[in-house]
Design an enzyme around this catalytic site. Structure first.
Site, mmCIF file in Angstrom:
data_model
loop_
_atom_site.group_PDB
_atom_site.id
_atom_site.type_symbol
_atom_site.label_atom_id
_atom_site.label_comp_id
_atom_site.label_asym_id
_atom_site.label_seq_id
_atom_site.Cartn_x
_atom_site.Cartn_y
_atom_site.Cartn_z
ATOM 1 C CB CYS A 274 43.001 9.691 2.350
ATOM 2 S SG CYS A 274 41.716 8.608 3.007
ATOM 3 C CG HIS A 368 40.014 10.058 -1.868
ATOM 4 N ND1 HIS A 368 40.870 9.068 -2.292
ATOM 5 C CD2 HIS A 368 39.639 9.704 -0.614
ATOM 6 C CE1 HIS A 368 41.002 8.149 -1.341
ATOM 7 N NE2 HIS A 368 40.264 8.515 -0.317
ATOM 8 C CD GLU A 370 41.843 10.546 -5.574
ATOM 9 O OE1 GLU A 370 41.131 9.638 -5.112
ATOM 10 O OE2 GLU A 370 42.385 11.397 -4.842
#
Length: 395
Positions: A274, A368, A370
């Site tokens: 990001c 992202h 995660e």
């Protein structure tokens, strides 16, 4: 009352705290995971409009926060749940917003507001439960600083370095178990750690989500989380096998990339996501620019050009890297190329850096991996980072 900087006005009901708030109006297309969205530091100084009409039905729990607090400046929903219903819920979303002082508005046509932002772009906005004159609120909206030119990572980063220990093989962690806040308290719910980590990573907290060090830790990586102001000397003091730059808010053009350039000069494997992807682009010599309305949600299609695989990904970014998609670029650190692209609009979604022999040295993605609360298509990128570090140690 909600007033956009171009004068468009919506009237609705108070939701969350009472008072007045300002920020950049953006919309998120996620139908779930609102607790992770609210506590993502990347949303600092933004007023989030939820495109899903019904929000709050699963309430709030104490396991899913991504950081120590809610970061959004304001919250806009159409039809809030009257009563939350989920076995993990401990309080309502309305109560959580009120307790943390987040001013919101409900009962407005969020579809019309979203279409307005898509056509005219993200813009400054104000929400007030006190002001009755739209012109007066509009005047205060126009006094607010724009997102362009704003350096915000320093406002959300940890103030002190802390360590998230590696977790033993076969154990799993969640973000609440591996790091409960950004101040540095850590717990391993699995109850055990490795005899020694398989790798050590220096992670610069530009607005890091708790799930990120947790996913590295469950792969046997010891994560040293450093403030956003960390120098190259601070990074080297960790003796890292790799360096990670997190997500975060603000304009990448306003951030310093000298630490990252120092990492690249020394050939230390780097992984950024990001905001970290945007800083990687700048360190390599590319520019960045502000997207009209950005990508925010958990259903964005991205192609990994190195494998041809298409993955559904979680996004929250209003800026992008301006790099050529059709050719590689020679930099002082190696050959850089675009590794991922968004299939909706061809925006650059990832970069990679290779040496003269074509071996991967560093990489980044705009989204992202995660991805709490999902999707999980991109989790392989953490494995790619671990492989990169192991290969460098073995060479």
């Amino acid at each position: 009352m909600l007033v956009l900087e171009d004068g468009r006005t919506f009237h609705g009901d108070s939701y969350g705290a009472t008072g007045e708030t300002f920020g950049e109006a953006v919309f998120s297309t996620g139908m779930t995971g609102y607790q992770e969205t609210l506590t993502d530091p990347s949303y600092h100084r933004q007023v989030v409009v939820m495109t899903a009409p019904h929000v709050g039905n699963t309430g709030i729990n104490d396991e899913d926060p991504e950081s120590r607090r809610i970061w959004v400046s304001g919250y806009v929903v159409r039809d809030p749940a009257r009563v939350p219903s989920n076995w993990r819920s401990v309080r309502s979303l309305d109560d959580e917003l009120r307790d943390q002082g987040v001013v919101g508005i409900s009962g407005i046509d969020t579809r019309a507001l979203t279409r307005h932002l898509r056509e005219r772009g993200a813009m400054r906005v104000g929400i007030s439960t006190e002001e009755t004159d739209p012109a007066a609120l509009l005047a205060r909206v126009k006094e607010q600083p724009p997102m362009q030119g704003s350096e915000l990572a320093g406002e959300v980063t940890t103030h002190e370095a802390y360590v998230v220990p590696a977790v033993s093989t076969g154990s799993t962690t969640d973000k609440a178990g591996s790091t409960t806040d950004k101040a540095g308290s850590t717990t391993d719910k699995a109850g055990s750690t490795t005899d020694g980590p398989v790798a050590r990573v220096a992670a610069l907290d530009l607005g890091i989500k708790g799930m990120t060090p947790a996913m590295l830790a469950e792969r046997g990586v010891e994560v040293h989380v450093l403030p956003s102001t960390a120098t190259i000397e601070d990074v080297l003091a960790v003796e890292p096998d790799g360096v990670f730059f997190s997500n975060g808010p603000g304009d990448p053009e306003a951030a310093d990339v000298s630490t990252l350039q120092g990492v690249l000069e020394r050939g230390i494997p780097f992984f950024g996501i990001c905001f970290g992807n945007q800083l990687f682009g700048r360190a390599l010599g590319f520019g960045t620019y502000k997207l009209k309305y950005g990508h925010r949600g958990i259903n964005q299609p991205v192609m990994d050009r190195t494998t041809g695989k298409v993955e559904v990904t979680a996004h929250n970014h209003g800026f992008a890297v301006d790099a050529p998609v059709d050719r590689a670029t020679e930099t002082p650190y190696g050959t850089a190329s675009v590794s991922h692209v968004c299939l909706n609009d061809d925006v650059v979604e990832g970069l990679e850096l290779r040496d003269a022999d074509g071996a991967l040295k560093s990489f980044s993605v705009q989204y992202h991996p995660e991805a709490a609360a999902g999707p999980h298509d991109a989790a392989y990128l953490f494995d790619r980072f671990l492989t990169l570090m192991n290969d460098r140690k073995g060479s």
